[in-house]
Motif scaffolding. Sequence first.
Motif, PDB file in Angstrom:
ATOM      1  N   SER A  10       0.854  -1.194   0.000  1.00 50.64           N
ATOM      2  CA  SER A  10       0.000   0.000   0.000  1.00 50.64           C
ATOM      3  C   SER A  10       0.885   1.237   0.000  1.00 50.64           C
ATOM      4  CB  SER A  10      -0.908  -0.008   1.236  1.00 50.64           C
ATOM      5  OG  SER A  10      -1.740   1.135   1.243  1.00 50.64           O
ATOM      6  N   GLN A  11       0.686   2.074  -1.026  1.00 47.12           N
ATOM      7  CA  GLN A  11       1.453   3.308  -1.165  1.00 47.12           C
ATOM      8  C   GLN A  11       0.506   4.504  -0.995  1.00 47.12           C
ATOM      9  OE1 GLN A  11       3.802   3.506  -4.683  1.00 47.12           O
ATOM     10  NE2 GLN A  11       4.605   5.564  -4.267  1.00 47.12           N
ATOM     11  N   ARG A  12       0.757   5.300   0.045  1.00 46.62           N
ATOM     12  CA  ARG A  12      -0.133   6.415   0.353  1.00 46.62           C
ATOM     13  C   ARG A  12       0.069   7.541  -0.657  1.00 46.62           C
ATOM     14  NH1 ARG A  12       0.223   8.676   6.333  1.00 46.62           N
ATOM     15  NH2 ARG A  12      -0.423   6.500   6.676  1.00 46.62           N
ATOM     16  N   GLY A  13      -1.061   8.096  -1.095  1.00 47.13           N
ATOM     17  CA  GLY A  13      -1.039   9.237  -2.014  1.00 47.13           C
ATOM     18  C   GLY A  13      -0.806   8.877  -3.456  1.00 47.13           C
ATOM     19  N   ALA A  14      -0.599   7.601  -3.785  1.00 48.11           N
ATOM     20  CA  ALA A  14      -0.346   7.237  -5.177  1.00 48.11           C
ATOM     21  C   ALA A  14      -1.606   7.270  -6.017  1.00 48.11           C
ATOM     22  CB  ALA A  14       0.276   5.846  -5.249  1.00 48.11           C
ATOM     23  N   ALA A  15      -2.783   7.149  -5.392  1.00 48.35           N
ATOM     24  CA  ALA A  15      -4.038   7.167  -6.133  1.00 48.35           C
ATOM     25  C   ALA A  15      -4.561   8.569  -6.352  1.00 48.35           C
ATOM     26  CB  ALA A  15      -5.087   6.332  -5.402  1.00 48.35           C
ATOM     27  N   GLY A  16      -3.878   9.585  -5.808  1.00 48.37           N
ATOM     28  CA  GLY A  16      -4.331  10.967  -5.963  1.00 48.37           C
ATOM     29  C   GLY A  16      -5.275  11.381  -4.853  1.00 48.37           C
ATOM     30  N   GLY A  17      -5.106  12.636  -4.417  1.00 45.26           N
ATOM     31  CA  GLY A  17      -5.969  13.145  -3.358  1.00 45.26           C
ATOM     32  C   GLY A  17      -5.682  12.526  -2.009  1.00 45.26           C
ATOM     33  N   GLY A  18      -4.494  12.002  -1.813  1.00 37.36           N
ATOM     34  CA  GLY A  18      -4.141  11.394  -0.526  1.00 37.36           C
ATOM     35  C   GLY A  18      -4.620   9.981  -0.352  1.00 37.36           C
ATOM     36  N   ALA A  19      -5.287   9.432  -1.362  1.00 37.31           N
ATOM     37  CA  ALA A  19      -5.770   8.050  -1.245  1.00 37.31           C
ATOM     38  C   ALA A  19      -4.620   7.072  -1.474  1.00 37.31           C
ATOM     39  CB  ALA A  19      -6.892   7.789  -2.253  1.00 37.31           C
ATOM     40  N   ALA A  20      -4.664   5.961  -0.737  1.00 35.90           N
ATOM     41  CA  ALA A  20      -3.622   4.946  -0.859  1.00 35.90           C
ATOM     42  C   ALA A  20      -3.924   4.036  -2.039  1.00 35.90           C
ATOM     43  CB  ALA A  20      -3.518   4.125   0.421  1.00 35.90           C
ATOM     44  N   LEU A  21      -2.871   3.631  -2.698  1.00 29.69           N
ATOM     45  CA  LEU A  21      -2.987   2.748  -3.848  1.00 29.69           C
ATOM     46  C   LEU A  21      -2.331   1.406  -3.509  1.00 29.69           C
ATOM     47  CD1 LEU A  21      -3.738   2.290  -6.836  1.00 29.69           C
ATOM     48  CD2 LEU A  21      -1.458   3.145  -7.420  1.00 29.69           C
ATOM     49  N   GLN A  22      -3.047   0.336  -3.730  1.00 32.84           N
ATOM     50  CA  GLN A  22      -2.525  -0.998  -3.486  1.00 32.84           C
ATOM     51  C   GLN A  22      -1.782  -1.481  -4.723  1.00 32.84           C
ATOM     52  OE1 GLN A  22      -5.895  -3.368  -2.318  1.00 32.84           O
ATOM     53  NE2 GLN A  22      -5.784  -2.701  -0.179  1.00 32.84           N
ATOM     54  N   ILE A  23      -0.514  -1.786  -4.523  1.00 34.78           N
ATOM     55  CA  ILE A  23       0.350  -2.175  -5.637  1.00 34.78           C
ATOM     56  C   ILE A  23       0.778  -3.622  -5.424  1.00 34.78           C
ATOM     57  CG2 ILE A  23       2.507  -1.683  -6.848  1.00 34.78           C
ATOM     58  CD1 ILE A  23       2.307   1.169  -5.821  1.00 34.78           C
ATOM     59  N   PRO A  24       0.497  -4.527  -6.351  1.00 35.06           N
ATOM     60  CA  PRO A  24       0.959  -5.905  -6.210  1.00 35.06           C
ATOM     61  C   PRO A  24       2.446  -6.004  -6.565  1.00 35.06           C
ATOM     62  CG  PRO A  24      -0.308  -5.661  -8.218  1.00 35.06           C
ATOM     63  CD  PRO A  24      -0.383  -4.348  -7.514  1.00 35.06           C
ATOM     64  N   VAL A  25       3.181  -6.723  -5.755  1.00 36.23           N
ATOM     65  CA  VAL A  25       4.625  -6.887  -5.940  1.00 36.23           C
ATOM     66  C   VAL A  25       4.919  -8.380  -6.054  1.00 36.23           C
ATOM     67  CG1 VAL A  25       6.907  -6.449  -4.963  1.00 36.23           C
ATOM     68  CG2 VAL A  25       5.055  -4.805  -4.606  1.00 36.23           C
ATOM     69  N   PRO A  26       5.531  -8.833  -7.146  1.00 35.88           N
ATOM     70  CA  PRO A  26       5.872 -10.258  -7.263  1.00 35.88           C
ATOM     71  C   PRO A  26       6.904 -10.668  -6.200  1.00 35.88           C
ATOM     72  CG  PRO A  26       5.974  -9.161  -9.393  1.00 35.88           C
ATOM     73  CD  PRO A  26       5.850  -8.086  -8.371  1.00 35.88           C
ATOM     74  N   LEU A  27       6.847 -11.908  -5.772  1.00 39.62           N
ATOM     75  CA  LEU A  27       7.735 -12.441  -4.748  1.00 39.62           C
ATOM     76  C   LEU A  27       8.679 -13.478  -5.346  1.00 39.62           C
ATOM     77  CD1 LEU A  27       5.207 -13.008  -1.795  1.00 39.62           C
ATOM     78  CD2 LEU A  27       6.730 -11.066  -2.166  1.00 39.62           C
ATOM     79  N   GLY A  28       9.839 -13.553  -4.766  1.00 42.78           N
ATOM     80  CA  GLY A  28      10.785 -14.587  -5.149  1.00 42.78           C
ATOM     81  C   GLY A  28      10.466 -15.913  -4.480  1.00 42.78           C
ATOM     82  N   LEU A  29      11.286 -16.906  -4.772  1.00 41.76           N
ATOM     83  CA  LEU A  29      11.019 -18.246  -4.244  1.00 41.76           C
ATOM     84  C   LEU A  29      11.138 -18.282  -2.722  1.00 41.76           C
ATOM     85  CD1 LEU A  29      10.463 -21.228  -4.788  1.00 41.76           C
ATOM     86  CD2 LEU A  29      12.921 -21.569  -5.075  1.00 41.76           C
ATOM     87  N   GLN A  30      12.200 -17.708  -2.176  1.00 42.20           N
ATOM     88  CA  GLN A  30      12.374 -17.712  -0.733  1.00 42.20           C
ATOM     89  C   GLN A  30      11.279 -16.900  -0.032  1.00 42.20           C
ATOM     90  OE1 GLN A  30      14.649 -19.432   0.981  1.00 42.20           O
ATOM     91  NE2 GLN A  30      15.576 -20.300  -0.862  1.00 42.20           N
TER      92      GLN A  30
END
Length: 351
Positions: free
Chosen positions: A239-259
Amino acid sequence: MPPRLNLLGAGRSLAARSRPSIASQQPRISLAVSRRGYADENEPPATNDNQSGLGHVSEEAADMGKVTGETQPDLGKGTPVQDILRRDQEGKDKAPEVIRAEIDSTEANASDRTTFANLLALAQMENIARGGHGSDPVTVGHKYGIPELPLASNMHLKRRYDPVVNQVTNLIMKHGKKSVAQRNMSFILNQLRTAPPPTPNPARPLLPGSPPPAHLPLDPIGYLTIAIDSVAPLLRIRSQRGAAGGGAALQIPVPLGLQQRRRTAVQWILDAASKKKSRGSGKGQFAQRFADEIISVVEGKSGVWDRRQLVHKTGTSALHKQCPFQKYSHNPGHPHPHTQKNAIFYFMGST
């Protein structure tokens, strides 16, 4: 008239003393006569009692051995000064030149004894001592066989265990007690090996290429690996705050490695195992609950599957919301948003 003289009464009043003895009196403190110690065996005989002292400890032990019949110490042997100086470098440097030369020559002779001919002769003597012949083939070299190169991945001291077993052991460890975690890990693998074959759920299939369920208890490490990899998520939500504009948080999916995927799956399994009730009492109850949760994962009965599905569903919806707010960039360091989206969808579709 004068009194009469009484000779007997006068004799009684006199005190008679004996004559002193003429013998010479001995002094109370005898003068200590110093005794000189001789290094050679031809020691002169003692002139008086004061010069006769006790023998050395080894000599006393030899005398006692003669009386009791036990093993007597060898009085002819001692610790040579060269052996003492060989362990004392400072003393060796301050020793006379003759002793230093003798020490150097002894070390050179010791190095000559380890030649190939001497080792071969020693090996032949060992064959004869075992009842063989001196002409029997002799293997001169290392006592144990040298491993073949390149070394296997588990030959390293710190990587001698399976990576999944090592990672799970570190994750279940508490308060730095590694031995307790290893004991629990051994109990978990033993429980998976002795448990009856699981019955998988077709609605929640395992990884492609997994062995049949009847073969899983034969390989407990593979059993554990398949259970963890099957339920491991492919991404996480940041969750990145302010990325959606107007101070709204934007949920960003991040790929994970094997470990990272395996770490998340093990944490989910630990949370589910901690909520289970113990079937008894003792030190092995935690390992028993963890092993039961692994079996539930393979059979599709664990709640970890729902957490994995929720994370993937949230990641899919976040990707659809993320594209309108991202700026297109042709910089090679920042790939195209559709490329990221398609890559994550590809990984999610592979499961």
